[in-house]
Motif scaffolding. Structure first.
Motif, PDB file in Angstrom:
ATOM      1  N   VAL A  32       0.852  -1.189   0.000  1.00 23.44           N
ATOM      2  CA  VAL A  32       0.000   0.000   0.000  1.00 23.44           C
ATOM      3  C   VAL A  32       0.886   1.237   0.000  1.00 23.44           C
ATOM      4  CG1 VAL A  32      -1.834   1.244   1.206  1.00 23.44           C
ATOM      5  CG2 VAL A  32      -1.660  -1.247   1.430  1.00 23.44           C
ATOM      6  N   SER A  88      -3.898   7.033  -2.550  1.00 28.14           N
ATOM      7  CA  SER A  88      -3.193   5.767  -2.388  1.00 28.14           C
ATOM      8  C   SER A  88      -3.167   4.974  -3.685  1.00 28.14           C
ATOM      9  CB  SER A  88      -3.844   4.938  -1.281  1.00 28.14           C
ATOM     10  OG  SER A  88      -5.103   4.491  -1.720  1.00 28.14           O
ATOM     11  N   ILE A  90      -2.413   0.691  -4.695  1.00 26.62           N
ATOM     12  CA  ILE A  90      -2.181  -0.608  -4.060  1.00 26.62           C
ATOM     13  C   ILE A  90      -1.868  -1.684  -5.110  1.00 26.62           C
ATOM     14  CG2 ILE A  90      -3.631  -0.050  -2.075  1.00 26.62           C
ATOM     15  CD1 ILE A  90      -5.832  -1.752  -3.165  1.00 26.62           C
TER      16      ILE A  90
END
Lengths: 161, 207
Positions: A32, A88, A90
């Motif tokens: 992450v 973010s 991932i």
């Protein structure tokens, strides 16, 4: 040229330009990246398991999706990242072996991805891009300068998300 | 039942686990040797308590491409058994087994037939390992069919690592390396019992 900051299994670290941050050989684990594009402050956590509350022995916060993301968030905010600007990316959460079983224990990859997304949603951090699931390992490199996440896999071209 | 905490194992318990690795891998190496009709030597087994961070570097680095064969274990011993070899070693092994039917090209992907041969190699030698373990401890071990993956070592080792992650911040591996005289055929056996199964194994051996 900056250096490459390494993040091991069940580990986390932060990274500023011109450095880049990487974790090698993600299998069922999930990498992450939290990133503040305006201040170019980033961090990466390599989580192994979805939920710290289900496990008794949880001294290492970076091992779990819930506590790992919280700890990473704390660290990059301490570096001066703006809470509202955070995004973010991932990657990972593969199922490395094609188990012919209904055993949930062996499908931890997809549970990790779900847990990471749930935690990010709870923290109101949008997921800009993801490369998750399927059945192969991934090495990822994040460049805070550009916000690019490079994904390398065996026998596949390098992907940028 | 012997109380086992991974972080607090004593030397005696380590020795017993090392001996299990010795006997299991000894039988497996013999089976392998018969299969490829060549002498295969085994190194002294290691019992390592590793942090997850170190685990990826176990077999030539986290990005090293390896062939991993994994079986899940049930009944008296729960856990996993893994057999790992570098891709080049797997290629040599297939060539020894299949002769002219094997591909000459080093870099090519394995054909269906070669994959099936590898899986069978894994099946036979993990079977030899587990049956000697079962005889030694007088415990029933039921293994699944062998599952195979060819990928980065780190990615493959993440599967057993996650199992350990549920009980500890470290992974305990009973690891045995083997190779023939020319080091063409080499690999690793890794036995990964659950914490409860460690207790059962040690108890069955009188500890």
């Amino acid at each position: 040229m900056g250096t490459m900051v390494k993040v091991g299994m069940a580990d986390l670290n932060v990274c500023l330009p011109p450095d880049a941050i990487t974790t090698l050989g993600l299998g069922s684990c999930v990498g992450v990246v939290l990133y503040d594009p305006t201040h170019k402050i980033s961090g990466m956590v390599h989580v192994m398991l979805p939920d710290s509350t289900k496990i008794r022995n949880n001294e290492n916060v970076a091992k779990f999706a819930d506590t790992g993301i919280e700890e990473l968030l704390r660290k990059i905010l301490a570096l001066g990242a703006s809470r509202s600007a955070l995004v973010s990316k991932i990657a990972g959460g593969a199922q490395m072996f094609a188990f012919r079983t209904d055993n949930e224990m062996l499908k931890v990859g997809s549970r990790n991805v779900d847990a990471v997304k749930a935690k990010l949603a709870e923290l109101k951090i949008p997921v800009l891009a993801e490369d998750t699931g399927l059945n192969y390992g991934r090495t990822i490199e994040f460049y805070p300068d550009t916000g690019n996440l490079l994904i390398k896999s065996v026998g596949k071209p390098t992907k940028t998300i | 039942m012997a109380e086992v905490k991974l972080e607090q194992m004593d030397n005696m318990q380590f020795d017993v686990l090392r001996e299990i690795g010795n006997i299991g891998a000894g039988n497996a190496t013999t089976a392998l040797s018969q299969m490829i009709n060549a002498k295969v030597d085994m190194k002294v087994p290691k019992v390592d308590l590793l942090e997850f961070k170190e685990l990826g570097d176990l077999i030539g680095g986290a990005e090293n491409i390896v062939v991993g064969i994994l079986l899940t274990l049930e009944e008296d011993i729960d856990g996993m058994m893994m057999f790992l070899m570098e891709k080049g070693a797997a290629r040599s092994m297939v060539r020894v087994m299949m002769g002219a039917y094997a591909s000459e090209d080093e870099s090519a992907d394995f054909s269906e037939m070669e994959l099936s041969a590898l899986q069978e190699i894994g099946n036979i030698i993990t079977g030899a390992y587990l049956s000697s373990l079962s005889t030694l401890t007088n415990m029933t071990i039921v293994a699944s069919i062998p599952y195979m993956a060819i990928d980065m070592a780190g990615a493959i080792l993440s599967v057993p690592a996650i199992e350990f992650g549920k009980i500890s911040d470290k992974a305990l591996l009973i690891e045995t390396e083997f190779g023939d005289a020319t080091e063409v055929v080499n690999g690793y056996f890794i036995l990964i019992p659950t914490l409860d199964s460690y207790s059962s194994i040690l108890t069955s051996l009188g500890l």
